[in-house]
Design a protein around this motif. Structure first.
Motif, PDB file in Angstrom:
ATOM      1  N   TYR A 161      19.093  15.472  50.724  1.00  0.00           N
ATOM      2  CA  TYR A 161      19.531  16.442  51.727  1.00  0.00           C
ATOM      3  C   TYR A 161      19.050  17.845  51.363  1.00  0.00           C
ATOM      4  O   TYR A 161      19.821  18.800  51.328  1.00  0.00           O
ATOM      5  CB  TYR A 161      21.049  16.386  51.851  1.00  0.00           C
ATOM      6  CG  TYR A 161      21.545  15.016  52.244  1.00  0.00           C
ATOM      7  CD1 TYR A 161      21.206  14.464  53.472  1.00  0.00           C
ATOM      8  CD2 TYR A 161      22.313  14.253  51.366  1.00  0.00           C
ATOM      9  CE1 TYR A 161      21.631  13.194  53.844  1.00  0.00           C
ATOM     10  CE2 TYR A 161      22.754  12.980  51.726  1.00  0.00           C
ATOM     11  CZ  TYR A 161      22.402  12.457  52.966  1.00  0.00           C
ATOM     12  OH  TYR A 161      22.822  11.195  53.322  1.00  0.00           O
ATOM     13  N   ALA A 162      17.751  17.943  51.112  1.00  0.00           N
ATOM     14  CA  ALA A 162      17.157  19.211  50.669  1.00  0.00           C
ATOM     15  C   ALA A 162      17.197  20.287  51.740  1.00  0.00           C
ATOM     16  O   ALA A 162      16.961  21.466  51.433  1.00  0.00           O
ATOM     17  CB  ALA A 162      15.710  18.976  50.222  1.00  0.00           C
ATOM     18  N   LEU A 163      17.493  19.926  52.992  1.00  0.00           N
ATOM     19  CA  LEU A 163      17.566  20.912  54.074  1.00  0.00           C
ATOM     20  C   LEU A 163      18.943  20.931  54.739  1.00  0.00           C
ATOM     21  O   LEU A 163      19.091  21.433  55.852  1.00  0.00           O
ATOM     22  CB  LEU A 163      16.483  20.626  55.124  1.00  0.00           C
ATOM     23  CG  LEU A 163      15.036  20.807  54.654  1.00  0.00           C
ATOM     24  CD1 LEU A 163      14.067  20.436  55.767  1.00  0.00           C
ATOM     25  CD2 LEU A 163      14.780  22.236  54.204  1.00  0.00           C
ATOM     26  N   ASN A 164      19.950  20.415  54.059  1.00  0.00           N
ATOM     27  CA  ASN A 164      21.301  20.373  54.625  1.00  0.00           C
ATOM     28  C   ASN A 164      22.290  21.072  53.705  1.00  0.00           C
ATOM     29  O   ASN A 164      22.526  20.626  52.578  1.00  0.00           O
ATOM     30  CB  ASN A 164      21.739  18.925  54.831  1.00  0.00           C
ATOM     31  CG  ASN A 164      20.835  18.158  55.770  1.00  0.00           C
ATOM     32  OD1 ASN A 164      20.055  17.310  55.345  1.00  0.00           O
ATOM     33  ND2 ASN A 164      20.912  18.479  57.041  1.00  0.00           N
ATOM     34  N   PRO A 165      22.878  22.194  54.154  1.00  0.00           N
ATOM     35  CA  PRO A 165      23.903  22.863  53.345  1.00  0.00           C
ATOM     36  C   PRO A 165      25.123  21.964  53.134  1.00  0.00           C
ATOM     37  O   PRO A 165      25.430  21.100  53.966  1.00  0.00           O
ATOM     38  CB  PRO A 165      24.266  24.092  54.175  1.00  0.00           C
ATOM     39  CG  PRO A 165      23.123  24.276  55.122  1.00  0.00           C
ATOM     40  CD  PRO A 165      22.592  22.910  55.402  1.00  0.00           C
ATOM     41  N   ALA A 166      25.812  22.190  52.023  1.00  0.00           N
ATOM     42  CA  ALA A 166      27.058  21.463  51.789  1.00  0.00           C
ATOM     43  C   ALA A 166      28.174  22.046  52.663  1.00  0.00           C
ATOM     44  O   ALA A 166      28.705  21.374  53.546  1.00  0.00           O
ATOM     45  CB  ALA A 166      27.429  21.524  50.315  1.00  0.00           C
ATOM     46  N   LEU A 167      28.538  23.316  52.424  1.00  0.00           N
ATOM     47  CA  LEU A 167      29.561  23.997  53.213  1.00  0.00           C
ATOM     48  C   LEU A 167      28.928  25.174  53.939  1.00  0.00           C
ATOM     49  O   LEU A 167      28.249  25.986  53.324  1.00  0.00           O
ATOM     50  CB  LEU A 167      30.688  24.525  52.312  1.00  0.00           C
ATOM     51  CG  LEU A 167      31.379  23.547  51.364  1.00  0.00           C
ATOM     52  CD1 LEU A 167      32.504  24.262  50.615  1.00  0.00           C
ATOM     53  CD2 LEU A 167      31.924  22.339  52.106  1.00  0.00           C
ATOM     54  N   HIS A 168      29.171  25.296  55.226  1.00  0.00           N
ATOM     55  CA  HIS A 168      28.696  26.430  56.006  1.00  0.00           C
ATOM     56  C   HIS A 168      29.864  27.000  56.797  1.00  0.00           C
ATOM     57  O   HIS A 168      30.449  26.325  57.645  1.00  0.00           O
ATOM     58  CB  HIS A 168      27.569  26.009  56.948  1.00  0.00           C
ATOM     59  CG  HIS A 168      27.010  27.136  57.760  1.00  0.00           C
ATOM     60  ND1 HIS A 168      26.066  26.942  58.749  1.00  0.00           N
ATOM     61  CD2 HIS A 168      27.246  28.478  57.746  1.00  0.00           C
ATOM     62  CE1 HIS A 168      25.763  28.111  59.297  1.00  0.00           C
ATOM     63  NE2 HIS A 168      26.479  29.051  58.706  1.00  0.00           N
ATOM     64  N   PHE A 169      30.188  28.259  56.498  1.00  0.00           N
ATOM     65  CA  PHE A 169      31.214  28.976  57.234  1.00  0.00           C
ATOM     66  C   PHE A 169      30.527  29.923  58.204  1.00  0.00           C
ATOM     67  O   PHE A 169      29.780  30.808  57.783  1.00  0.00           O
ATOM     68  CB  PHE A 169      32.110  29.761  56.280  1.00  0.00           C
ATOM     69  CG  PHE A 169      32.928  28.898  55.353  1.00  0.00           C
ATOM     70  CD1 PHE A 169      34.234  28.582  55.671  1.00  0.00           C
ATOM     71  CD2 PHE A 169      32.379  28.403  54.183  1.00  0.00           C
ATOM     72  CE1 PHE A 169      34.995  27.790  54.827  1.00  0.00           C
ATOM     73  CE2 PHE A 169      33.129  27.609  53.327  1.00  0.00           C
ATOM     74  CZ  PHE A 169      34.438  27.294  53.651  1.00  0.00           C
TER      75      PHE A 169
END
Length: 402
Positions: free
Chosen positions: A117-125
């Motif tokens: 998941y090199a292009l997927n953030p873990a947490l995004h607020f």
């Protein structure tokens, strides 16, 4: 008159909204095998104010947390894991918190593989306010471990980071009053460990950065950050700057310790650089820098890249040990470019035990025609010898001893 029976008391108190919702009540299994996405979504859609995850490993696809939720917590980072699965679109976060006010998350270990998941953030607020993130272990953070965009009043404290493909903790333009306090950063990142882009009244304090940064920086403030403080951090990094301040003004960098490790460290302990905007009225004071690649502290502008200036900055009372230890000819403090003017460098000490340092302070105008005009370079030390002034014309430097 007081009620005489406990059930009489219970009938007189409104307890709606006070109960904690357990994610397992909606069918979540948490056995590290099942896909718990549907169950977690059902719990999020229930209107609950608080959502609790008992011990377990909850595998899930990308989720959006609604603004009705105000607390999401697990049994503890040692016993409760959230693991990413599926094939989300690029830049889709695994947990997206949308326009939530007064929100708290804690007690999780996050496992979002940084390669898969090199292009997927873990947490995004996004567009949140009054957010508190604490006691979260971002073991695998995907693209960005924690990402805050257009958020106000954020507290990120007492968390731990492992490996991410890009930034570990990132606050974007539009965010203000972000406090990143007492966190431990380890593992590796393809970008900055801590990055704040824009906004004001930020505080980065008491963090330990013990990470491998591939071609980037330990702490980076960019894009017109102002009236913010970076203090009391321990930064151990093996690549570029320990602390970078770019295109920003009226900030304080104070009391940090930067230890540059590894033969690949190529640049400065602390840098202030005017690239897309002016850099002015910043204070760099009381820092300790150990064995950086080329320069302990650098102020830079380059007229060949534009008209942005680096001016009226104060660099004082810093101690620099063995700058440029791995290559001879370095300097303790460097003022670079003809648009770096009216800066003050005073009472800094350069301890050159490796005997590789040319100058305690050096001005260099990059050979583009005019010398610098920094009139307040005085009382700096190089291995016990005080330096009154440093003046460069092109590549030539003249040092006057006090």
């Amino acid at each position: 008159m007081l009620p005489t029976k406990i059930d009489s008391v219970m009938t007189t108190i409104d307890v709606s909204g006070l109960f904690v919702t357990n994610v397992k009540s909606f069918g979540a299994v948490g056995n590290g095998i099942a896909d718990d996405t549907a169950a977690i979504n059902a719990a999020l859609a229930s209107g609950a104010k608080e959502l609790y995850f008992p011990p377990g490993n909850y595998r899930h696809q990308a989720l959006t947390v609604p603004s009705t939720l105000h607390r999401m917590y697990g049994s503890g980072a040692g016993s409760c894991t959230l693991t990413g699965i599926g094939s989300p679109a690029s830049y889709t976060p695994f947990l997206y918190f949308n326009a939530i006010a007064e929100f708290e998350i804690f007690g999780f270990k996050l496992n979002y593989n940084h390669t898969t998941y090199a292009l997927n953030p873990a947490l995004h607020f996004g567009g949140c306010s009054d957010v508190h993130v604490h006691h979260v272990n971002v073991a695998e953070g995907g693209y960005i471990g924690m990402y805050f965009s257009n958020c106000q009043r954020v507290w990120v404290e007492k968390n731990k980071w492992g490996t991410t493909a890009h930034y570990q903790c990132h606050a974007d333009t539009g965010s203000g009053n972000v406090k990143i306090l007492d966190n431990y950063f380890t593992g590796a990142a393809g970008g900055h460990i801590i990055h704040i882009g824009g906004g004001n009244e930020h505080l980065v304090r008491g963090n330990v950065i013990d990470a491998t940064v591939s071609g980037s920086f330990g702490i980076s403030l960019t894009d017109s950050v102002f009236e913010s403080i970076v203090s009391g951090n321990l930064v151990r990094t093996g690549y570029l700057e320990g602390i970078q301040l770019t295109d920003s003004f009226r900030n304080t960098i104070e009391g940090n310790q930067i230890i540059c490790t590894g033969a690949t460290h190529t640049d400065m302990g602390i840098s202030l650089s005017a690239e897309g905007g002016d850099v002015f009225d910043n204070i760099v004071i009381g820092n300790r820098i150990h064995e950086c690649g080329t320069t302990g502290i650098g102020l830079a502008s380059d007229s060949r890249l534009g008209t942005k200036q680096c001016f009226r900055n104060l660099v004082a009372d810093n101690k620099i040990f063995n700058p440029n230890k791995r290559t001879s000819g370095g300097v303790g403090c460097w003022i670079y470019g003809t648009l770096s003017t009216s800066n003050t460098m005073r009472d800094n000490e350069v301890d050159d035990q490796a005997s590789t340092v040319q100058y305690a302070v050096k001005e260099y105008n990059n050979g583009d025609g005019n010398p610098n005009n920094n009139l307040f370079i005085h009382n700096n030390l190089r291995s016990g010898a005080r330096i009154a002034d440093a003046l460069a014309l092109g590549g030539g430097t003249v040092i006057k001893a006090l």
